[in-house]
Motif scaffolding. Sequence first.
Motif, PDB file in Angstrom:
ATOM      1  N   MET A  86       0.632  -1.097   0.403  1.00  8.73           N
ATOM      2  CA  MET A  86       0.562   0.136  -0.089  1.00  8.73           C
ATOM      3  C   MET A  86       0.799   1.081   0.121  1.00  8.73           C
ATOM      4  SD  MET A  86      -3.201   0.182   2.677  1.00  8.73           S
ATOM      5  CE  MET A  86      -3.143   1.238   3.635  1.00  8.73           C
ATOM      6  N   GLU A  87       1.807   1.401   0.827  1.00 10.08           N
ATOM      7  CA  GLU A  87       2.475   2.240   0.576  1.00 10.08           C
ATOM      8  C   GLU A  87       3.600   3.002  -0.373  1.00 10.08           C
ATOM      9  OE1 GLU A  87       5.005   2.483   5.331  1.00 10.08           O
ATOM     10  OE2 GLU A  87       5.099   1.254   4.132  1.00 10.08           O
ATOM     11  N   VAL A  88       4.225   1.737  -1.110  1.00  6.14           N
ATOM     12  CA  VAL A  88       4.615   1.524  -2.553  1.00  6.14           C
ATOM     13  C   VAL A  88       3.620   2.292  -3.536  1.00  6.14           C
ATOM     14  CG1 VAL A  88       5.908   0.126  -4.524  1.00  6.14           C
ATOM     15  CG2 VAL A  88       6.423  -0.282  -2.249  1.00  6.14           C
ATOM     16  N   GLU A  89       2.105   1.439  -3.573  1.00 11.49           N
ATOM     17  CA  GLU A  89       1.649   1.742  -4.462  1.00 11.49           C
ATOM     18  C   GLU A  89       1.190   3.658  -4.516  1.00 11.49           C
ATOM     19  OE1 GLU A  89      -2.235  -0.527  -4.287  1.00 11.49           O
ATOM     20  OE2 GLU A  89      -1.133  -2.449  -5.190  1.00 11.49           O
ATOM     21  N   LYS A  90       0.795   3.823  -3.081  1.00 11.84           N
ATOM     22  CA  LYS A  90       0.690   5.210  -2.489  1.00 11.84           C
ATOM     23  C   LYS A  90       1.573   6.107  -3.579  1.00 11.84           C
ATOM     24  CE  LYS A  90      -0.494   8.340   0.938  1.00 11.84           C
ATOM     25  NZ  LYS A  90      -0.269   8.687   2.283  1.00 11.84           N
ATOM     26  N   VAL A  91       3.267   6.224  -3.180  1.00 12.04           N
ATOM     27  CA  VAL A  91       4.320   6.674  -3.327  1.00 12.04           C
ATOM     28  C   VAL A  91       4.439   6.546  -5.293  1.00 12.04           C
ATOM     29  CG1 VAL A  91       6.070   5.471  -3.553  1.00 12.04           C
ATOM     30  CG2 VAL A  91       5.938   7.578  -2.996  1.00 12.04           C
ATOM     31  N   CYS A  92       3.146   5.464  -5.558  1.00 13.19           N
ATOM     32  CA  CYS A  92       3.903   5.254  -7.120  1.00 13.19           C
ATOM     33  C   CYS A  92       3.032   6.244  -7.445  1.00 13.19           C
ATOM     34  CB  CYS A  92       4.079   3.888  -7.167  1.00 13.19           C
ATOM     35  SG  CYS A  92       5.374   2.920  -7.973  1.00 13.19           S
ATOM     36  N   LYS A  93       1.825   6.575  -6.607  1.00  9.60           N
ATOM     37  CA  LYS A  93       0.806   7.192  -7.571  1.00  9.60           C
ATOM     38  C   LYS A  93       1.123   8.700  -7.717  1.00  9.60           C
ATOM     39  CE  LYS A  93      -3.406   4.295  -6.839  1.00  9.60           C
ATOM     40  NZ  LYS A  93      -4.138   3.768  -6.111  1.00  9.60           N
ATOM     41  N   GLU A  94       1.896   8.831  -6.326  1.00  6.93           N
ATOM     42  CA  GLU A  94       2.320  10.774  -6.215  1.00  6.93           C
ATOM     43  C   GLU A  94       2.904  11.533  -6.788  1.00  6.93           C
ATOM     44  OE1 GLU A  94       3.547  11.239  -1.669  1.00  6.93           O
ATOM     45  OE2 GLU A  94       2.071  10.459  -1.033  1.00  6.93           O
ATOM     46  N   LEU A  95       3.633   9.834  -7.096  1.00  2.07           N
ATOM     47  CA  LEU A  95       5.625  10.570  -8.295  1.00  2.07           C
ATOM     48  C   LEU A  95       4.967   9.845  -9.840  1.00  2.07           C
ATOM     49  CD1 LEU A  95       7.814   9.510  -6.209  1.00  2.07           C
ATOM     50  CD2 LEU A  95       7.321  11.600  -6.533  1.00  2.07           C
ATOM     51  N   ASN A  96       3.511   9.616 -10.176  1.00  2.13           N
ATOM     52  CA  ASN A  96       3.041   9.591 -11.610  1.00  2.13           C
ATOM     53  C   ASN A  96       3.707   8.241 -12.064  1.00  2.13           C
ATOM     54  OD1 ASN A  96       0.722  10.173 -13.295  1.00  2.13           O
ATOM     55  ND2 ASN A  96       2.335  12.238 -14.293  1.00  2.13           N
ATOM     56  N   ILE A  97       3.911   7.456 -11.298  1.00  3.98           N
ATOM     57  CA  ILE A  97       4.910   6.154 -12.078  1.00  3.98           C
ATOM     58  C   ILE A  97       3.450   5.127 -12.320  1.00  3.98           C
ATOM     59  CG2 ILE A  97       7.411   6.970 -12.168  1.00  3.98           C
ATOM     60  CD1 ILE A  97       7.874   4.788 -10.028  1.00  3.98           C
ATOM     61  N   TYR A  98       2.364   4.697 -11.207  1.00  2.00           N
ATOM     62  CA  TYR A  98       1.675   3.728 -11.847  1.00  2.00           C
ATOM     63  C   TYR A  98       1.531   2.878 -12.788  1.00  2.00           C
ATOM     64  CZ  TYR A  98      -2.277   0.963  -8.674  1.00  2.00           C
ATOM     65  OH  TYR A  98      -2.464  -0.242  -9.116  1.00  2.00           O
ATOM     66  N   ASP A  99       0.702   4.006 -14.018  1.00  2.00           N
ATOM     67  CA  ASP A  99       0.436   3.306 -15.040  1.00  2.00           C
ATOM     68  C   ASP A  99       1.183   2.827 -15.181  1.00  2.00           C
ATOM     69  OD1 ASP A  99      -2.136   4.353 -13.777  1.00  2.00           O
ATOM     70  OD2 ASP A  99      -1.933   6.953 -15.009  1.00  2.00           O
ATOM     71  N   PHE A 100       2.909   3.398 -15.503  1.00  7.81           N
ATOM     72  CA  PHE A 100       3.639   2.166 -16.421  1.00  7.81           C
ATOM     73  C   PHE A 100       3.572   0.930 -15.760  1.00  7.81           C
ATOM     74  CE2 PHE A 100       7.447   3.153 -14.589  1.00  7.81           C
ATOM     75  CZ  PHE A 100       8.160   2.307 -14.468  1.00  7.81           C
TER      76      PHE A 100
END
Length: 139
Positions: free
Chosen positions: A34-48
């Motif tokens: 959950m922490e990793v997904e949150k920061v990935c969303k914040e930093l705009n890399i989740y979709d890639f």
Amino acid sequence: KIIKKKIGYLSQDVYFLNDTIINNIKLNNDYTMMEVEKVCKELNIYDFILNKTDNFNFKVGDKGVNLSGGQKQKISITRSLIHKPQIILLDEPTNSLDAEYVSFLKEYLLKVKSKNNIIIFTSHDSSMQDIADQTLTLN
């Protein structure tokens, strides 16, 4: 160890484990998914990441060979900032990034800086001067 948690460092020469995206972000730290997904969303890399085969379990290969230069840089930025450091050291943070992500990163760093964090960076990208309180030009 306490000082290490207060500092986030991004090297110009990014390094990768011959492992998954998630393990390259966590680097043996005990962050939850959950922490990793949150920061990935914040930093705009989740979709890639979600567009990769196996998503977060995508094998990056030796030295990140299965990723583009920009993807490597984004993952490196994410692992540098996942622990919300108070002092951020960035060496050529825009290296290999497209103009759209550079713009996003500048906005993100301005928000982080507004929370009384310290950001120190070196860059040949003059547009990064917008986030600096002081600049130093070396000849």
